[in-house]
Structures are given as C-alpha cells and as structure tokens.
Design a protein around this motif. Sequence first.
Motif, PDB file in Angstrom:
ATOM      1  N   ASP A  95       0.817  -1.204   0.000  1.00 31.95           N
ATOM      2  CA  ASP A  95       0.000   0.000   0.000  1.00 31.95           C
ATOM      3  C   ASP A  95       0.854   1.259   0.000  1.00 31.95           C
ATOM      4  OD1 ASP A  95       0.748   0.556   2.668  1.00 31.95           O
ATOM      5  OD2 ASP A  95      -1.045  -0.362   3.521  1.00 31.95           O
ATOM      6  N   ARG A 107       0.484  -5.618   2.011  1.00 33.45           N
ATOM      7  CA  ARG A 107      -0.954  -5.818   2.119  1.00 33.45           C
ATOM      8  C   ARG A 107      -1.421  -7.166   1.554  1.00 33.45           C
ATOM      9  NH1 ARG A 107      -3.981  -1.272   3.531  1.00 33.45           N
ATOM     10  NH2 ARG A 107      -5.731  -2.738   3.580  1.00 33.45           N
ATOM     11  N   ILE A 119      -9.240  -5.706  -1.830  1.00 33.55           N
ATOM     12  CA  ILE A 119      -8.969  -5.252  -0.466  1.00 33.55           C
ATOM     13  C   ILE A 119      -9.906  -4.104  -0.128  1.00 33.55           C
ATOM     14  CG2 ILE A 119      -7.267  -4.187   1.066  1.00 33.55           C
ATOM     15  CD1 ILE A 119      -5.076  -5.535  -0.558  1.00 33.55           C
ATOM     16  N   TYR A 128      -4.617 -11.627   1.663  1.00 38.08           N
ATOM     17  CA  TYR A 128      -4.483 -10.175   1.687  1.00 38.08           C
ATOM     18  C   TYR A 128      -5.051  -9.622   2.994  1.00 38.08           C
ATOM     19  CZ  TYR A 128      -3.103 -10.793  -3.102  1.00 38.08           C
ATOM     20  OH  TYR A 128      -2.415 -11.196  -4.219  1.00 38.08           O
ATOM     21  N   LEU A 129      -4.590  -8.438   3.393  1.00 32.19           N
ATOM     22  CA  LEU A 129      -4.941  -7.867   4.683  1.00 32.19           C
ATOM     23  C   LEU A 129      -6.038  -6.822   4.535  1.00 32.19           C
ATOM     24  CD1 LEU A 129      -1.343  -7.316   6.126  1.00 32.19           C
ATOM     25  CD2 LEU A 129      -2.843  -9.289   6.440  1.00 32.19           C
ATOM     26  N   TRP A 138       0.121   2.994  -4.324  1.00 34.51           N
ATOM     27  CA  TRP A 138       0.180   1.563  -4.041  1.00 34.51           C
ATOM     28  C   TRP A 138       1.045   0.901  -5.119  1.00 34.51           C
ATOM     29  CZ3 TRP A 138      -3.740  -1.477  -0.966  1.00 34.51           C
ATOM     30  CH2 TRP A 138      -4.412  -0.672  -0.050  1.00 34.51           C
ATOM     31  N   THR A 225       2.706 -14.504   3.808  1.00 32.86           N
ATOM     32  CA  THR A 225       1.613 -13.658   4.267  1.00 32.86           C
ATOM     33  C   THR A 225       1.246 -13.991   5.702  1.00 32.86           C
ATOM     34  OG1 THR A 225      -0.650 -12.913   3.818  1.00 32.86           O
ATOM     35  CG2 THR A 225      -0.144 -15.219   3.332  1.00 32.86           C
ATOM     36  N   SER A 227      -1.861 -13.127   6.631  1.00 35.62           N
ATOM     37  CA  SER A 227      -3.285 -12.804   6.534  1.00 35.62           C
ATOM     38  C   SER A 227      -4.194 -13.779   7.264  1.00 35.62           C
ATOM     39  CB  SER A 227      -3.704 -12.731   5.065  1.00 35.62           C
ATOM     40  OG  SER A 227      -3.531 -13.991   4.428  1.00 35.62           O
TER      41      SER A 227
END
Length: 512
Positions: A95, A107, A119, A128-129, A138, A225, A227
């Motif tokens: 991001d 992210r 997202i 993904y967060l 981004w 990740t 996530s």
Amino acid sequence: MCMNCGAGVSRRGFLTAAGVGAGMALAPVAFAEAAEGQTETKVITGHFEPGTPDFVYLPVQVPSGVSRISAVYSYDKPPVPAGTPGNSCDIGVFDARGTQLGGAGFRGWSGGFRDRFSIARSEATPGYLPGEVMPGTWNIVLGPYQIAPQGMDYRVEVTLTYGPSGPAYQPDYPPVKAAGRGRAWYRGDCHLHTVYSDGRRLPAEVAAGARDAKLDFITSTDHNTSSSHGVWGPFAGDDLLIMLGEEVTTRNGHWLALGVRPGQFIDWRYRAQDRDLPEFQREVHRSNGLCVAAHPYCPWIGCNFKFGYRDFDAVEVWNGPWTWDDDAAVSTWDGKLVEAVRGGGRWLPAMGNSDAHNPGNVIGLPQNVVLADELSRDAILDGIRAGRTWIAESSAVELSFAAAGPRGQSAGIGERLAVGKGDKVAVRLDVKGVPNGTVRLITDEGQLLQQSLPASGEGTVTWLTTPAAAAYVRAEVRHPQADGSAGAPALSPGLNFGAMAAMTNPIFLGRS
C-alpha cells in the motif's frame, strides 16, 4: 473506463532505492477522484524478457475516497520445448506506506495461486490484509519467476471503487496457551497451509485434521503472508494449541518463521547474495520465535536451500511422505552434527512436518514429539529449540530413548550425559508401531548398531558404549524395504533403507 498502457520494461526501470530487493518499476498508473458509488478500471499490458528481475512493481496512484482496490492479472503460456520451464508469475500488493524491505506497506501475497485480489476496510481476499485503502501510491507486485524463451506477455486490470469505508476488520487471534498435561511429550505439525496461500483447506478443516491426527499443537505457515493469523482464534481450544507463523518463500529456498507475533509479517524479497536474511532472522528471534530451514533438497524451482544454516534454530529434514530428498537432508544434517561435536560449535536440531496443502495430504505426516513444560507457545518453542524432540510418521508410533551412566546419571533426547570418556554408557530404545521395522543407532562414527523389530512392531534395543567411542547417539526406525528386507548401508540402485517411521535428535555423551 479502460486504458491500455504499453508497459514493456527495460534496465532503466530497475529500482535503485535501498531495501527494495531485486526489482524494477513500471510507469505509474494514475486514477482521478470520482463520485461515490462509481468504479474506474484501467488495464496495463506489457512484455517481460528472460532475465527480468524477481519482482516488478506497478505503481498505482490511488486518490482519496476509494473504498476498495481490486486487481485481476493474466499472462500467456506459449509452448516450450520438453524440459524447458514455461511462464509462471506471482502477484501481491503493497500500500501507500511503501515497498521498503520489511516495511509496513505489505498488504498481501497470493503467489500464483489466485489470478485476482480485492482489499477493503472490512474484508479482503484470502492472502491479503483488510484495512484502509488510503490515498497514495500503491504497488502491485508481479513476480515472474519462470519466463519462457519467447518471453511473457502480461495483463493487469486494476479497479478502484469509490465510496465510504465499511467497519474495521476485527482479527481473532488464538491464545498462546492450552490446557495441556504439565511437563509431557506433545505432538505437533509446524508446517501447514490453508486457502490463505496455496492450500485448498479452510482453517477449520486444518484444525479438524489436526485433531483427527491426535495432535496437541499446530503452526499456521502460509506462504509470504500473515493474513490468516486473525482467523485462527475460533479453532483453538484446550485440546489444541495453534501457533502463528509464515513460510518465507524466497527464490533461494524456503524457511519457516514459527511462533511469530499476531500479524507479524516476514519479508521474502531477497536472495542469498543480497545478505538481507539475518535482519529477518533477528525479527523472528526478537519475537521469541524460531527460524527453521525448510525442505532443503526439495527439487522444485526456488526450493533448493542456498542460505546455509547460520542463525537457524532447526532444519526440517523430513517433509511429508518420505522420499529421496528427505534422505539427503538427514545425511547433511548428520554431517553438521559431526562438525558441531568435533569443532565445538552449535548443533542444529532436526524437525519433521507434513507441509500439507490439500485434502489428499495427511496432516501430521510426519509430526514432532516435543518434551515441554506445558502446552504453550513458549514452552513448545523452547523444547524444539533445545532439540528435546523426535519425529514420528503418526501418533501410532511410540518411542522412548535414553542413555544411563554408571552412577545413576541419565539423559534423554537433546540432552547431555555428563560422564567421563571411558565410562560405560547404556543406551536404550523402546519402540511401538513399526511392524518388522529396522532400528539403527547412529553416532559421529556412523551406524554402529542395526536390529530388526518383530511383526508386532514392538521391541527394545539396548547398546553399550563410551563417550570415547561415541560423542552422540541418535536413533532411526525404518520400515522394511519394498521387498520386505531390512536394508543395509551399502551401495544400491535405490534407497538403502525403507521409509522412515521415526527418528530422534541426538543424546550427547561425555562432558562438554
């Protein structure tokens, strides 16, 4: 709205900022502000030649008022000669906080498992967060890790949705302690994948599989990740400790970050020659976590381990069903043990994990059996770090292994029996669950005892030695070979022994 951008790349596009890894940047894509409820899409196309850096960054300028960012990507797969790798490309995103190595901008990452992501503040595609879609630049990251001789044509479609953000996402992290049985041997699998990277199991299914395998603990290690960390809370319980982690998947090998903090992300955008690994090992260690070299001889692209073992806490010598690369990993690990005891260096404990991704992969094949003071994150990690562990193919295999000195001294797996060089040492192994198996006792001088188990799979093996003759002793229990024979350490066209059923870390003999 749609726009085609010719985005061929050249060496002039290489990133020069420190800490971005081996990568290059494409031309930025700009979006204008729009009214609430509107969407705007732009399409970026281009071509990668063989030799393109590991990571290509596509800057996307996000204006204020955006509630969701989405992307879809594709690439061509032209025919290639037999034995030549075809096109493969990963995707992820950072991001507006930036792409700095180890920075806060991460992210999400899905590798090549998904062709799209989305997202928003309340939700995100697995891998993904969720969180604010803040204005700024981004970067969508493309990772072309295999490029055909003809090159790779790619297409990225970026969509912004304008409007108010939803409620904030609320993670539900698992507790760091379960009920347990006090100081005891606990079984666990520390290398597992879900739909949050390239697995096909939901976290609920992984937890159910762990309970079916009679495990006491597991570690979530999705690729590149964090996530999934916030979804594990509902699936933990007094009977199952769930620890958080990541499989750090670099282009020079994979390693496990075990027991990291909730939401902690460990970067992967470096190779061995970049010398960035030690900083991320320190990050894991500052969280009291473990760094484990994963499947070092795995033959897949990017899996061969090129980092060496400095500052790692353990090595995964057994990954999934037993194959030739596990035999190679055990052989290398044993050589490192010899170096440690003869050179006075630090020894590296062995681990085994399933690396289960899909419903056909057996969770807990293999599993670590860890002596810990309690069933908690810190106690389990301490047991692994100290090497108070052995590896079993399933809960059906039971084992105990100890050494006793002449004056009542005793030591178990991962411990030292502090007796004189000439003192007699009695080594005893008790095993159940390996019908017609082969027991091997191995020291720094090699295999010094081999004995077969009966058809019941239960037996006891004893051996006398001295620290002068053996600086350590470890045990292996193997299945019979395909022809029913026990196997022997001699040259042969295939594996010299059958598949591993259990193996221990060493017991060290003599005063240090």
